[in-house]
Design a protein around this motif. Sequence first.
Motif, PDB file in Angstrom:
ATOM      1  N   GLY A 198       0.656   5.396   4.050  1.00 32.27           N
ATOM      2  CA  GLY A 198       0.227   4.494   2.982  1.00 32.27           C
ATOM      3  C   GLY A 198      -1.095   4.890   2.363  1.00 32.27           C
ATOM      4  O   GLY A 198      -1.427   4.467   1.270  1.00 32.27           O
ATOM      5  N   GLY A 199      -1.868   5.711   3.051  1.00 24.73           N
ATOM      6  CA  GLY A 199      -3.161   6.101   2.513  1.00 24.73           C
ATOM      7  C   GLY A 199      -3.145   7.412   1.778  1.00 24.73           C
ATOM      8  O   GLY A 199      -4.188   7.892   1.324  1.00 24.73           O
ATOM      9  N   LEU A 200      -1.966   8.043   1.626  1.00 24.71           N
ATOM     10  CA  LEU A 200      -1.871   9.323   0.957  1.00 24.71           C
ATOM     11  C   LEU A 200      -1.519   9.130  -0.519  1.00 24.71           C
ATOM     12  O   LEU A 200      -0.800   8.213  -0.886  1.00 24.71           O
ATOM     13  CB  LEU A 200      -0.784  10.184   1.623  1.00 24.71           C
ATOM     14  CG  LEU A 200      -1.023  10.481   3.130  1.00 24.71           C
ATOM     15  CD1 LEU A 200       0.139  11.286   3.667  1.00 24.71           C
ATOM     16  CD2 LEU A 200      -2.331  11.234   3.329  1.00 24.71           C
ATOM     17  N   LYS A 201      -2.007   9.995  -1.338  1.00 26.12           N
ATOM     18  CA  LYS A 201      -1.698   9.944  -2.768  1.00 26.12           C
ATOM     19  C   LYS A 201      -0.888  11.170  -3.157  1.00 26.12           C
ATOM     20  O   LYS A 201      -1.049  12.256  -2.591  1.00 26.12           O
ATOM     21  CB  LYS A 201      -3.002   9.914  -3.588  1.00 26.12           C
ATOM     22  CG  LYS A 201      -3.823   8.631  -3.371  1.00 26.12           C
ATOM     23  CD  LYS A 201      -3.128   7.426  -3.971  1.00 26.12           C
ATOM     24  CE  LYS A 201      -3.977   6.183  -3.816  1.00 26.12           C
ATOM     25  NZ  LYS A 201      -3.298   5.008  -4.377  1.00 26.12           N
ATOM     26  N   GLY A 202      -0.036  11.009  -4.157  1.00 23.27           N
ATOM     27  CA  GLY A 202       0.724  12.138  -4.637  1.00 23.27           C
ATOM     28  C   GLY A 202       2.168  12.104  -4.197  1.00 23.27           C
ATOM     29  O   GLY A 202       2.640  11.156  -3.667  1.00 23.27           O
ATOM     30  N   SER A 256       0.835  -1.209   0.000  1.00 21.53           N
ATOM     31  CA  SER A 256       0.000   0.000   0.000  1.00 21.53           C
ATOM     32  C   SER A 256       0.863   1.249   0.000  1.00 21.53           C
ATOM     33  O   SER A 256       0.527   2.254  -0.636  1.00 21.53           O
ATOM     34  CB  SER A 256      -0.929   0.002   1.217  1.00 21.53           C
ATOM     35  OG  SER A 256      -1.815  -1.084   1.186  1.00 21.53           O
ATOM     36  N   TYR A 257       1.994   1.200   0.692  1.00 18.01           N
ATOM     37  CA  TYR A 257       2.892   2.357   0.685  1.00 18.01           C
ATOM     38  C   TYR A 257       3.646   2.453  -0.634  1.00 18.01           C
ATOM     39  O   TYR A 257       3.737   3.535  -1.228  1.00 18.01           O
ATOM     40  CB  TYR A 257       3.890   2.271   1.833  1.00 18.01           C
ATOM     41  CG  TYR A 257       4.911   3.380   1.774  1.00 18.01           C
ATOM     42  CD1 TYR A 257       4.603   4.657   2.220  1.00 18.01           C
ATOM     43  CD2 TYR A 257       6.165   3.162   1.206  1.00 18.01           C
ATOM     44  CE1 TYR A 257       5.517   5.684   2.126  1.00 18.01           C
ATOM     45  CE2 TYR A 257       7.092   4.194   1.103  1.00 18.01           C
ATOM     46  CZ  TYR A 257       6.765   5.447   1.579  1.00 18.01           C
ATOM     47  OH  TYR A 257       7.662   6.466   1.477  1.00 18.01           O
ATOM     48  N   ALA A 297       2.854   1.619  -3.498  1.00 16.55           N
ATOM     49  CA  ALA A 297       1.982   2.063  -4.589  1.00 16.55           C
ATOM     50  C   ALA A 297       1.843   3.573  -4.628  1.00 16.55           C
ATOM     51  O   ALA A 297       1.469   4.133  -5.671  1.00 16.55           O
ATOM     52  CB  ALA A 297       0.604   1.411  -4.446  1.00 16.55           C
ATOM     53  N   THR A 298       2.129   4.255  -3.507  1.00 17.79           N
ATOM     54  CA  THR A 298       1.983   5.712  -3.471  1.00 17.79           C
ATOM     55  C   THR A 298       3.260   6.445  -3.869  1.00 17.79           C
ATOM     56  O   THR A 298       3.241   7.668  -4.025  1.00 17.79           O
ATOM     57  CB  THR A 298       1.579   6.162  -2.055  1.00 17.79           C
ATOM     58  OG1 THR A 298       2.635   5.871  -1.128  1.00 17.79           O
ATOM     59  CG2 THR A 298       0.300   5.456  -1.609  1.00 17.79           C
TER      60      THR A 298
END
Length: 265
Positions: free
Chosen positions: A261-265, A146-147, A149-150
């Motif tokens: 892990g839940g942040l995008k960008g 999950s991390y 991927a960001t």
Amino acid sequence: VPVAWVMVASVKETVEHYGSPWALPSHIHWQNFVDAWTKANMGGYMLHSVTITGMALAILLVVALPASYCLARFKFVGQRLLKTCFMAGLFINVNYIVVPIYLMLSDGDKWLRDVLGGGFLLNNHFVVAIVYAATSLPFTIYLLSSYFATVPHDFEEAAYIDGAGYGRTMLQVIFPMAKPSIITVILFNFLSFWNEYIIIKTLVTERDQWTLPAGLLNLMQAQQSAAEYGPMYAGLVLVMLPVLILYICVQKNLTKGMTVGGLKG
């Protein structure tokens, strides 16, 4: 409050436990820790816990870090199936499959005794560490992937332009950036391995090879029979103290690793 109460109780003399449970000790009775460490073999149990936990974490990171990176960053045949299998593993409680694991290892030991004259799958700390690592793979890969991927692909492309290969880019560029998530994974799995009780009791039948949680139960039963509660609480403190120290040291990285892990960008 319960943690503070156990720590206070661990330095009381036996006679003081029969008075008010909230009363402070008349003096600090360090002999409780000496008795727990030597007479109850808590020192040996702690060494086994450190050994098994260290091996399990090493095996887990060696397998999970590259696997998570590949699943998150590359496209290949069978990728979706692998992701599905790992996600399905999140719903399997290890306590429900301890008996099948024991039967598999027991049958393997019987086969090894017939072929080699001796088995090594049971009462083996390294095998226990492998079981710990294997049962923790789904959660670890889920969190790390999950991390990964960001992370923007620009970092990898810059490394490739500079001549770095896939392995070097992974080790020297991506993994240092994933330090908060890696620390989070280490802490969660450390807590799981350190406090694990059912697997070690099932796969290790020799009492002198147990870890702290299994040895602590043995200490509690012995001290309750002897009506000596001081060494029992001292043993509880010995189990809790490494976890508390580790959490205090990595608290900031733990919070960051759980949210990044839940942040995008």
